[in-house]
Design a protein around this motif. Structure first.
Motif, PDB file in Angstrom:
ATOM      1  N   ALA A  51     -19.367 -59.322 -52.563  1.00  0.00           N
ATOM      2  CA  ALA A  51     -19.091 -60.629 -51.969  1.00  0.00           C
ATOM      3  C   ALA A  51     -18.480 -60.473 -50.577  1.00  0.00           C
ATOM      4  O   ALA A  51     -18.872 -61.163 -49.626  1.00  0.00           O
ATOM      5  N   ASP A  52     -17.547 -59.546 -50.443  1.00  0.00           N
ATOM      6  CA  ASP A  52     -16.892 -59.331 -49.158  1.00  0.00           C
ATOM      7  C   ASP A  52     -17.875 -58.773 -48.141  1.00  0.00           C
ATOM      8  O   ASP A  52     -17.816 -59.108 -46.958  1.00  0.00           O
ATOM      9  N   SER A  53     -18.800 -57.914 -48.593  1.00  0.00           N
ATOM     10  CA  SER A  53     -19.791 -57.357 -47.677  1.00  0.00           C
ATOM     11  C   SER A  53     -20.749 -58.443 -47.184  1.00  0.00           C
ATOM     12  O   SER A  53     -21.130 -58.468 -46.015  1.00  0.00           O
ATOM     13  N   LEU A  54     -21.115 -59.346 -48.084  1.00  0.00           N
ATOM     14  CA  LEU A  54     -21.987 -60.451 -47.682  1.00  0.00           C
ATOM     15  C   LEU A  54     -21.272 -61.378 -46.707  1.00  0.00           C
ATOM     16  O   LEU A  54     -21.885 -61.941 -45.792  1.00  0.00           O
ATOM     17  N   GLY A  86     -22.837 -73.823 -42.915  1.00  0.00           N
ATOM     18  CA  GLY A  86     -23.932 -73.599 -43.857  1.00  0.00           C
ATOM     19  C   GLY A  86     -23.912 -72.198 -44.436  1.00  0.00           C
ATOM     20  O   GLY A  86     -24.156 -71.996 -45.633  1.00  0.00           O
ATOM     21  N   ILE A  87     -23.617 -71.208 -43.593  1.00  0.00           N
ATOM     22  CA  ILE A  87     -23.530 -69.824 -44.054  1.00  0.00           C
ATOM     23  C   ILE A  87     -22.393 -69.662 -45.057  1.00  0.00           C
ATOM     24  O   ILE A  87     -22.541 -69.029 -46.104  1.00  0.00           O
ATOM     25  N   MET A  88     -21.240 -70.255 -44.728  1.00  0.00           N
ATOM     26  CA  MET A  88     -20.097 -70.188 -45.652  1.00  0.00           C
ATOM     27  C   MET A  88     -20.457 -70.776 -47.010  1.00  0.00           C
ATOM     28  O   MET A  88     -20.133 -70.208 -48.059  1.00  0.00           O
ATOM     29  N   ALA A  89     -21.120 -71.909 -46.997  1.00  0.00           N
ATOM     30  CA  ALA A  89     -21.503 -72.576 -48.242  1.00  0.00           C
ATOM     31  C   ALA A  89     -22.490 -71.726 -49.037  1.00  0.00           C
ATOM     32  O   ALA A  89     -22.373 -71.584 -50.264  1.00  0.00           O
ATOM     33  N   MET A  90     -23.462 -71.135 -48.347  1.00  0.00           N
ATOM     34  CA  MET A  90     -24.484 -70.332 -49.008  1.00  0.00           C
ATOM     35  C   MET A  90     -23.875 -69.119 -49.710  1.00  0.00           C
ATOM     36  O   MET A  90     -24.169 -68.840 -50.874  1.00  0.00           O
ATOM     37  N   PHE A  91     -22.988 -68.414 -49.006  1.00  0.00           N
ATOM     38  CA  PHE A  91     -22.362 -67.247 -49.615  1.00  0.00           C
ATOM     39  C   PHE A  91     -21.377 -67.633 -50.704  1.00  0.00           C
ATOM     40  O   PHE A  91     -21.199 -66.895 -51.674  1.00  0.00           O
ATOM     41  N   GLY A  92     -20.726 -68.782 -50.548  1.00  0.00           N
ATOM     42  CA  GLY A  92     -19.834 -69.262 -51.592  1.00  0.00           C
ATOM     43  C   GLY A  92     -20.588 -69.478 -52.899  1.00  0.00           C
ATOM     44  O   GLY A  92     -20.133 -69.088 -53.975  1.00  0.00           O
ATOM     45  N   PHE A  94     -23.476 -68.102 -53.689  1.00  0.00           N
ATOM     46  CA  PHE A  94     -23.996 -66.811 -54.164  1.00  0.00           C
ATOM     47  C   PHE A  94     -22.932 -66.052 -54.957  1.00  0.00           C
ATOM     48  O   PHE A  94     -23.207 -65.508 -56.029  1.00  0.00           O
ATOM     49  N   VAL A  95     -21.718 -66.009 -54.413  1.00  0.00           N
ATOM     50  CA  VAL A  95     -20.622 -65.312 -55.096  1.00  0.00           C
ATOM     51  C   VAL A  95     -20.318 -65.981 -56.434  1.00  0.00           C
ATOM     52  O   VAL A  95     -20.052 -65.304 -57.432  1.00  0.00           O
ATOM     53  N   LEU A  96     -20.373 -67.303 -56.458  1.00  0.00           N
ATOM     54  CA  LEU A  96     -20.163 -68.032 -57.707  1.00  0.00           C
ATOM     55  C   LEU A  96     -21.191 -67.612 -58.749  1.00  0.00           C
ATOM     56  O   LEU A  96     -20.862 -67.372 -59.915  1.00  0.00           O
ATOM     57  N   GLY A  97     -22.440 -67.492 -58.323  1.00  0.00           N
ATOM     58  CA  GLY A  97     -23.495 -67.059 -59.232  1.00  0.00           C
ATOM     59  C   GLY A  97     -23.265 -65.647 -59.754  1.00  0.00           C
ATOM     60  O   GLY A  97     -23.476 -65.370 -60.941  1.00  0.00           O
ATOM     61  N   GLN A  98     -22.814 -64.738 -58.862  1.00  0.00           N
ATOM     62  CA  GLN A  98     -22.537 -63.365 -59.270  1.00  0.00           C
ATOM     63  C   GLN A  98     -21.388 -63.301 -60.275  1.00  0.00           C
ATOM     64  O   GLN A  98     -21.432 -62.527 -61.244  1.00  0.00           O
ATOM     65  N   ALA A  99     -20.367 -64.113 -60.052  1.00  0.00           N
ATOM     66  CA  ALA A  99     -19.218 -64.136 -60.964  1.00  0.00           C
ATOM     67  C   ALA A  99     -19.644 -64.625 -62.350  1.00  0.00           C
ATOM     68  O   ALA A  99     -19.236 -64.067 -63.379  1.00  0.00           O
ATOM     69  N   ILE A 100     -20.448 -65.668 -62.375  1.00  0.00           N
ATOM     70  CA  ILE A 100     -20.951 -66.194 -63.652  1.00  0.00           C
ATOM     71  C   ILE A 100     -21.783 -65.140 -64.378  1.00  0.00           C
ATOM     72  O   ILE A 100     -21.685 -64.966 -65.605  1.00  0.00           O
ATOM     73  N   TYR A 101     -22.593 -64.400 -63.615  1.00  0.00           N
ATOM     74  CA  TYR A 101     -23.420 -63.338 -64.207  1.00  0.00           C
ATOM     75  C   TYR A 101     -22.546 -62.272 -64.863  1.00  0.00           C
ATOM     76  O   TYR A 101     -22.843 -61.804 -65.970  1.00  0.00           O
ATOM     77  N   ARG A 102     -21.453 -61.873 -64.182  1.00  0.00           N
ATOM     78  CA  ARG A 102     -20.579 -60.852 -64.732  1.00  0.00           C
ATOM     79  C   ARG A 102     -19.802 -61.350 -65.949  1.00  0.00           C
ATOM     80  O   ARG A 102     -19.388 -60.562 -66.806  1.00  0.00           O
ATOM     81  N   ILE A 103     -19.586 -62.643 -66.019  1.00  0.00           N
ATOM     82  CA  ILE A 103     -18.937 -63.202 -67.215  1.00  0.00           C
ATOM     83  C   ILE A 103     -19.881 -63.075 -68.415  1.00  0.00           C
ATOM     84  O   ILE A 103     -19.460 -62.726 -69.530  1.00  0.00           O
ATOM     85  N   LEU A 104     -21.145 -63.330 -68.163  1.00  0.00           N
ATOM     86  CA  LEU A 104     -22.145 -63.248 -69.230  1.00  0.00           C
ATOM     87  C   LEU A 104     -22.477 -61.802 -69.584  1.00  0.00           C
ATOM     88  O   LEU A 104     -22.776 -61.485 -70.742  1.00  0.00           O
ATOM     89  N   PHE A 105     -22.451 -60.913 -68.578  1.00  0.00           N
ATOM     90  CA  PHE A 105     -22.774 -59.499 -68.786  1.00  0.00           C
ATOM     91  C   PHE A 105     -21.627 -58.645 -68.233  1.00  0.00           C
ATOM     92  O   PHE A 105     -21.686 -58.175 -67.088  1.00  0.00           O
ATOM     93  N   SER A 183     -15.235 -67.526 -53.849  1.00  0.00           N
ATOM     94  CA  SER A 183     -16.252 -68.575 -53.826  1.00  0.00           C
ATOM     95  C   SER A 183     -15.635 -69.918 -53.471  1.00  0.00           C
ATOM     96  O   SER A 183     -16.155 -70.661 -52.632  1.00  0.00           O
ATOM     97  N   ALA A 184     -14.496 -70.228 -54.097  1.00  0.00           N
ATOM     98  CA  ALA A 184     -13.801 -71.490 -53.815  1.00  0.00           C
ATOM     99  C   ALA A 184     -13.328 -71.546 -52.364  1.00  0.00           C
ATOM    100  O   ALA A 184     -13.433 -72.586 -51.699  1.00  0.00           O
ATOM    101  N   LEU A 185     -12.825 -70.414 -51.852  1.00  0.00           N
ATOM    102  CA  LEU A 185     -12.353 -70.359 -50.464  1.00  0.00           C
ATOM    103  C   LEU A 185     -13.493 -70.584 -49.489  1.00  0.00           C
ATOM    104  O   LEU A 185     -13.369 -71.363 -48.535  1.00  0.00           O
ATOM    105  N   PHE A 186     -14.626 -69.931 -49.734  1.00  0.00           N
ATOM    106  CA  PHE A 186     -15.781 -70.085 -48.845  1.00  0.00           C
ATOM    107  C   PHE A 186     -16.271 -71.527 -48.829  1.00  0.00           C
ATOM    108  O   PHE A 186     -16.575 -72.084 -47.773  1.00  0.00           O
ATOM    109  N   LEU A 187     -16.354 -72.131 -50.016  1.00  0.00           N
ATOM    110  CA  LEU A 187     -16.866 -73.494 -50.113  1.00  0.00           C
ATOM    111  C   LEU A 187     -15.906 -74.494 -49.461  1.00  0.00           C
ATOM    112  O   LEU A 187     -16.337 -75.444 -48.795  1.00  0.00           O
ATOM    113  N   ARG A 188     -14.615 -74.274 -49.629  1.00  0.00           N
ATOM    114  CA  ARG A 188     -13.615 -75.152 -49.004  1.00  0.00           C
ATOM    115  C   ARG A 188     -13.680 -75.049 -47.482  1.00  0.00           C
ATOM    116  O   ARG A 188     -13.648 -76.066 -46.773  1.00  0.00           O
ATOM    117  N   SER A 189     -13.776 -73.819 -46.974  1.00  0.00           N
ATOM    118  CA  SER A 189     -13.857 -73.615 -45.529  1.00  0.00           C
ATOM    119  C   SER A 189     -15.155 -74.185 -44.968  1.00  0.00           C
ATOM    120  O   SER A 189     -15.177 -74.739 -43.868  1.00  0.00           O
TER     121      SER A 189
END
Length: 206
Positions: A51-54, A86-92, A94-105, A183-189
């Motif tokens: 997430a930080d690299s993105l 727009g970039i901030m929102a997009m990465f926010g 994406f990170v949310l999706g990755q976090a959800i994936y790791r919760i499931l797996f 993710s929350a920080l990116f979306l808020r910003s």
């Protein structure tokens, strides 16, 4: 004859040159750190590092666009801010999706990689923030760039804390929680920058 630097147009040109030089330096720093953090994140299985690299990649694109609009009008700078939001929102998202994936797996990332590269990123972004500090109030373009850099510092500290948490708990949950927080920080910003850009554009069009 008056010295050129006493002329308003010359002062503006000099300011734009300084802004452009600073943006080129921080762009290079972010591009190098994107490659380093993405490699480490993929090898260690860390959401927070990926997430930080993105975020570094997004910043590189943002800085590149900011260089383009430094010498342009208020309308173009407001459009640049929209792009950044727009970039901030997009990465926010994406990170949310990755976090959800790791919760499931579930997966336990390598905490040494998280801590080491999180610290390197913190040093790099601290340098960027220092370089951008004097330009943070120049205009909407530089203000949004400075905001991106400030968020990066918060993100880097969070990544380091994630590494410590993974080490202490032997669990991937600290990494996941940091991912959700980022993710929350990116979306808020993103919302803040987009609102400012839209307000600026409305003022220009009036």
């Amino acid at each position: 004859m008056e010295n050129c630097c006493n002329d308003k147009a010359c002062e503006v040109e000099a300011l734009q040159e300084r802004q452009s030089s600073v943006l080129k330096i921080v762009l290079l720093i972010n591009a190098v750190m994107f490659v380093a953090e993405m490699t480490a994140g993929l090898m260690s299985g860390s959401i927070s590092l990926v997430a930080d690299s993105l975020d570094m990649l997004g910043d590189s694109l943002v800085y590149g666009f900011s260089i383009y609009v430094v010498a342009r009008g208020a309308r173009m700078k407001a459009i640049s801010a929209l792009f950044k939001g727009g970039i901030m929102a997009m990465f926010g998202l994406f990170v949310l999706g990755q976090a959800i994936y790791r919760i499931l797996f579930p997966h336990v990332p390598v905490f040494e990689a998280i801590g080491t590269f999180g610290m390197l990123a913190l040093i790099a972004n601290s340098l960027c923030l220092l370089l951008l500090w004097r330009h943070r109030s120049d205009d909407i373009n530089m203000r949004s760039v400075w905001l991106c850099s400030r968020n990066d510092i918060i993100a880097n500290v969070s990544v380091i804390l994630a590494g410590v948490g993974v080490w202490l708990m032997h669990s991937g949950w600290p990494d996941i929680l940091v991912g959700l927080a980022l993710s929350a920080l990116f979306l808020r910003s993103a919302l803040f920058v987009l609102r400012g850009a839209i307000t600026e554009l409305k003022g220009i069009n009036v």
